[in-house]
Design a protein around this motif. Structure first.
Motif, PDB file in Angstrom:
ATOM      1  N   ALA A 120      -3.820   1.853  -2.301  1.00  0.00           N
ATOM      2  CA  ALA A 120      -3.254   3.206  -2.336  1.00  0.00           C
ATOM      3  C   ALA A 120      -4.217   4.162  -1.650  1.00  0.00           C
ATOM      4  CB  ALA A 120      -2.979   3.659  -3.764  1.00  0.00           C
ATOM      5  N   THR A 121      -3.676   5.258  -1.171  1.00  0.00           N
ATOM      6  CA  THR A 121      -4.481   6.302  -0.546  1.00  0.00           C
ATOM      7  C   THR A 121      -4.153   7.640  -1.191  1.00  0.00           C
ATOM      8  OG1 THR A 121      -2.811   6.638   1.176  1.00  0.00           O
ATOM      9  CG2 THR A 121      -4.597   5.096   1.660  1.00  0.00           C
ATOM     10  N   GLY A 122      -5.113   8.549  -1.150  1.00  0.00           N
ATOM     11  CA  GLY A 122      -4.907   9.877  -1.709  1.00  0.00           C
ATOM     12  C   GLY A 122      -6.031  10.804  -1.301  1.00  0.00           C
TER      13      GLY A 122
ATOM     14  N   VAL B 273       0.837  -1.191   0.000  1.00  0.00           N
ATOM     15  CA  VAL B 273       0.000   0.000   0.000  1.00  0.00           C
ATOM     16  C   VAL B 273       0.877   1.248   0.000  1.00  0.00           C
ATOM     17  CG1 VAL B 273      -1.931   1.199   1.097  1.00  0.00           C
ATOM     18  CG2 VAL B 273      -1.716  -1.289   1.344  1.00  0.00           C
ATOM     19  N   THR B 274       0.582   2.169  -0.914  1.00  0.00           N
ATOM     20  CA  THR B 274       1.360   3.400  -1.045  1.00  0.00           C
ATOM     21  C   THR B 274       0.454   4.621  -1.035  1.00  0.00           C
ATOM     22  OG1 THR B 274       2.888   4.630  -2.489  1.00  0.00           O
ATOM     23  CG2 THR B 274       1.252   3.244  -3.568  1.00  0.00           C
ATOM     24  N   PRO B 275       0.920   5.735  -0.493  1.00  0.00           N
ATOM     25  CA  PRO B 275       0.214   6.992  -0.750  1.00  0.00           C
ATOM     26  C   PRO B 275       0.487   7.411  -2.196  1.00  0.00           C
ATOM     27  CG  PRO B 275       2.215   7.420   0.503  1.00  0.00           C
ATOM     28  CD  PRO B 275       2.106   5.926   0.359  1.00  0.00           C
ATOM     29  N   VAL B 276      -0.432   8.154  -2.779  1.00  0.00           N
ATOM     30  CA  VAL B 276      -0.251   8.653  -4.139  1.00  0.00           C
ATOM     31  C   VAL B 276       0.243  10.095  -4.062  1.00  0.00           C
ATOM     32  CG1 VAL B 276      -1.394   9.258  -6.302  1.00  0.00           C
ATOM     33  CG2 VAL B 276      -1.960   7.111  -5.136  1.00  0.00           C
ATOM     34  N   PHE B 277       1.438  10.332  -4.617  1.00  0.00           N
ATOM     35  CA  PHE B 277       2.014  11.663  -4.696  1.00  0.00           C
ATOM     36  C   PHE B 277       2.196  12.019  -6.172  1.00  0.00           C
ATOM     37  CE2 PHE B 277       4.320  10.562  -0.506  1.00  0.00           C
ATOM     38  CZ  PHE B 277       3.230  11.005   0.234  1.00  0.00           C
ATOM     39  N   THR B 278       1.752  13.206  -6.565  1.00  0.00           N
ATOM     40  CA  THR B 278       1.854  13.664  -7.952  1.00  0.00           C
ATOM     41  C   THR B 278       1.446  12.562  -8.928  1.00  0.00           C
ATOM     42  OG1 THR B 278       4.236  13.124  -8.041  1.00  0.00           O
ATOM     43  CG2 THR B 278       3.619  15.389  -7.446  1.00  0.00           C
TER      44      THR B 278
ATOM     45  N   THR C  77      -8.028  12.577  -3.217  1.00  0.00           N
ATOM     46  CA  THR C  77      -9.189  12.592  -4.091  1.00  0.00           C
ATOM     47  C   THR C  77      -9.241  11.341  -4.949  1.00  0.00           C
ATOM     48  OG1 THR C  77     -10.189  13.719  -6.003  1.00  0.00           O
ATOM     49  CG2 THR C  77      -7.819  13.959  -5.720  1.00  0.00           C
ATOM     50  N   ALA C  78     -10.452  10.932  -5.286  1.00  0.00           N
ATOM     51  CA  ALA C  78     -10.638   9.732  -6.111  1.00  0.00           C
ATOM     52  C   ALA C  78     -10.066   9.902  -7.513  1.00  0.00           C
ATOM     53  CB  ALA C  78     -12.127   9.390  -6.190  1.00  0.00           C
ATOM     54  N   ARG C  79      -9.744  11.127  -7.912  1.00  0.00           N
ATOM     55  CA  ARG C  79      -9.171  11.350  -9.247  1.00  0.00           C
ATOM     56  C   ARG C  79      -7.831  10.629  -9.412  1.00  0.00           C
ATOM     57  NH1 ARG C  79     -10.746  16.711  -8.188  1.00  0.00           N
ATOM     58  NH2 ARG C  79      -8.578  17.320  -7.823  1.00  0.00           N
ATOM     59  N   HIS C  80      -7.186  10.308  -8.285  1.00  0.00           N
ATOM     60  CA  HIS C  80      -5.884   9.637  -8.348  1.00  0.00           C
ATOM     61  C   HIS C  80      -5.997   8.114  -8.320  1.00  0.00           C
ATOM     62  CE1 HIS C  80      -3.921  13.436  -8.079  1.00  0.00           C
ATOM     63  NE2 HIS C  80      -4.285  13.675  -6.835  1.00  0.00           N
ATOM     64  N   SER C  81      -7.207   7.589  -8.305  1.00  0.00           N
ATOM     65  CA  SER C  81      -7.370   6.143  -8.128  1.00  0.00           C
ATOM     66  C   SER C  81      -6.757   5.328  -9.263  1.00  0.00           C
ATOM     67  CB  SER C  81      -8.855   5.797  -7.988  1.00  0.00           C
ATOM     68  OG  SER C  81      -9.572   6.170  -9.152  1.00  0.00           O
ATOM     69  N   LEU C  82      -6.704   5.885 -10.459  1.00  0.00           N
ATOM     70  CA  LEU C  82      -6.157   5.133 -11.590  1.00  0.00           C
ATOM     71  C   LEU C  82      -4.646   4.927 -11.491  1.00  0.00           C
ATOM     72  CD1 LEU C  82      -8.163   6.524 -14.645  1.00  0.00           C
ATOM     73  CD2 LEU C  82      -8.380   4.295 -13.534  1.00  0.00           C
ATOM     74  N   ALA C  83      -4.003   5.612 -10.547  1.00  0.00           N
ATOM     75  CA  ALA C  83      -2.563   5.406 -10.363  1.00  0.00           C
ATOM     76  C   ALA C  83      -2.251   3.950 -10.032  1.00  0.00           C
ATOM     77  CB  ALA C  83      -2.034   6.316  -9.264  1.00  0.00           C
ATOM     78  N   LEU C  84      -3.181   3.273  -9.385  1.00  0.00           N
ATOM     79  CA  LEU C  84      -2.975   1.862  -9.081  1.00  0.00           C
ATOM     80  C   LEU C  84      -2.820   1.038 -10.354  1.00  0.00           C
ATOM     81  CD1 LEU C  84      -5.420   1.280  -6.104  1.00  0.00           C
ATOM     82  CD2 LEU C  84      -2.999   0.667  -6.130  1.00  0.00           C
ATOM     83  N   GLU C  85      -3.584   1.395 -11.374  1.00  0.00           N
ATOM     84  CA  GLU C  85      -3.582   0.592 -12.593  1.00  0.00           C
ATOM     85  C   GLU C  85      -2.475   0.988 -13.570  1.00  0.00           C
ATOM     86  OE1 GLU C  85      -5.422  -2.027 -12.556  1.00  0.00           O
ATOM     87  OE2 GLU C  85      -6.219  -1.362 -10.636  1.00  0.00           O
ATOM     88  N   TYR C  86      -2.163   2.279 -13.668  1.00  0.00           N
ATOM     89  CA  TYR C  86      -1.156   2.661 -14.666  1.00  0.00           C
ATOM     90  C   TYR C  86       0.245   2.805 -14.085  1.00  0.00           C
ATOM     91  CZ  TYR C  86      -1.729   7.606 -13.170  1.00  0.00           C
ATOM     92  OH  TYR C  86      -1.798   8.779 -12.458  1.00  0.00           O
ATOM     93  N   ALA C  87       0.382   2.765 -12.750  1.00  0.00           N
ATOM     94  CA  ALA C  87       1.709   2.906 -12.148  1.00  0.00           C
ATOM     95  C   ALA C  87       2.081   1.709 -11.273  1.00  0.00           C
ATOM     96  CB  ALA C  87       1.791   4.196 -11.331  1.00  0.00           C
ATOM     97  N   VAL C  88       1.211   1.365 -10.318  1.00  0.00           N
ATOM     98  CA  VAL C  88       1.582   0.342  -9.342  1.00  0.00           C
ATOM     99  C   VAL C  88       1.469  -1.070  -9.915  1.00  0.00           C
ATOM    100  CG1 VAL C  88       1.249  -0.483  -6.991  1.00  0.00           C
ATOM    101  CG2 VAL C  88       0.761   1.909  -7.538  1.00  0.00           C
ATOM    102  N   ARG C  89       0.371  -1.365 -10.578  1.00  0.00           N
ATOM    103  CA  ARG C  89       0.202  -2.722 -11.119  1.00  0.00           C
ATOM    104  C   ARG C  89       1.314  -3.089 -12.116  1.00  0.00           C
ATOM    105  NH1 ARG C  89      -4.074  -6.341 -11.062  1.00  0.00           N
ATOM    106  NH2 ARG C  89      -5.383  -4.753 -10.052  1.00  0.00           N
TER     107      ARG C  89
END
Length: 210
Positions: free
Chosen positions: A121-123, A88-93, A125-137
């Motif tokens: 992941a946490t952040g 689990v990661t925080p989302v930064f930028t 705003t929900a606008r950052h939720s896709l970071a899980l799919e395009y960065a973390v996964r």
């Protein structure tokens, strides 16, 4: 040891920087869900927590020297020896944190092959939720981990909603993701994923040879 007596270890890696941390809170909720499901499947579950905030300086040292030691070495052993991982990661930028990425950069890239992994992941705003799919996964796909389908993002508003309604979106996602991880872990055998062809007869056996 029978299946019902098997003990499974879940390594929970949290990259939150604050104390208390919503990232650690999400990691704990995901671990609880996975442990409950494993126990329902008749397996003993043990959780190993890896708090990256406490390892920030050793991680940088290991990146410079190539030799992890002390608490960092023990954390790496806990992760690479686990039957399943929650990361689990925080989302930064709009991406994972630098500390989170650095920790996985110093893990042997062959060590996670076939290991079930649940991503969170946490952040703000929900606008950052896709970071899980395009960065973390993609990071864990590169490491050849067995990433479960459901990843869990928790925005600030999700915590207020889940506190008011246990059937809200975040608790449901946590339960589903924990269930997916537990089932992958329970199915895993030995040092790798279960081989669906392991019980198939060899060509020699099919031809009647010894």
């Amino acid at each position: 040891m029978t299946t019902s007596e098997q003990s499974r270890t879940i390594a929970v890696v949290s990259a939150g920087l604050s104390q208390p941390s919503s990232t650690r809170l999400l990691a704990d909720r995901l671990a609880d869900a996975a442990v409950r499901e494993l126990e329902d499947l008749g397996q003993v579950a043990r959780v190993e927590n890896v708090e990256l905030r406490d390892l920030a300086h050793p991680v940088v040292d290991a990146m410079l020297t190539g030799f992890p030691s002390g608490d960092l070495a023990r954390a790496q052993e806990a992760v690479t020896g686990a039957d399943g991982i929650i990361a689990v990661t925080p989302v930064f930028t709009s991406s994972f944190s630098g500390l989170f990425k650095s920790f996985w950069d110093i893990i042997d890239p062959e060590a996670l092959g076939g290991v079930p992994v649940l991503l969170g992941a946490t952040g703000g705003t929900a606008r950052h939720s896709l970071a899980l799919e395009y960065a973390v996964r993609p990071l864990f796909t590169y490491l050849h981990a067995d990433v479960v389908p459901t990843s869990v993002f928790a925005a600030t508003d999700d915590w207020a909603a889940s506190a008011a309604d246990v059937g809200a979106g975040l608790p449901r996602r946590i339960e589903r993701a924990g269930r997916e991880l537990a089932r992958r872990v329970a199915q895993r055998q030995g040092d790798g994923p279960a081989d669906p062809f392991a019980s198939s007869p060899s060509f020699t056996e099919l031809l009647g040879g010894s």
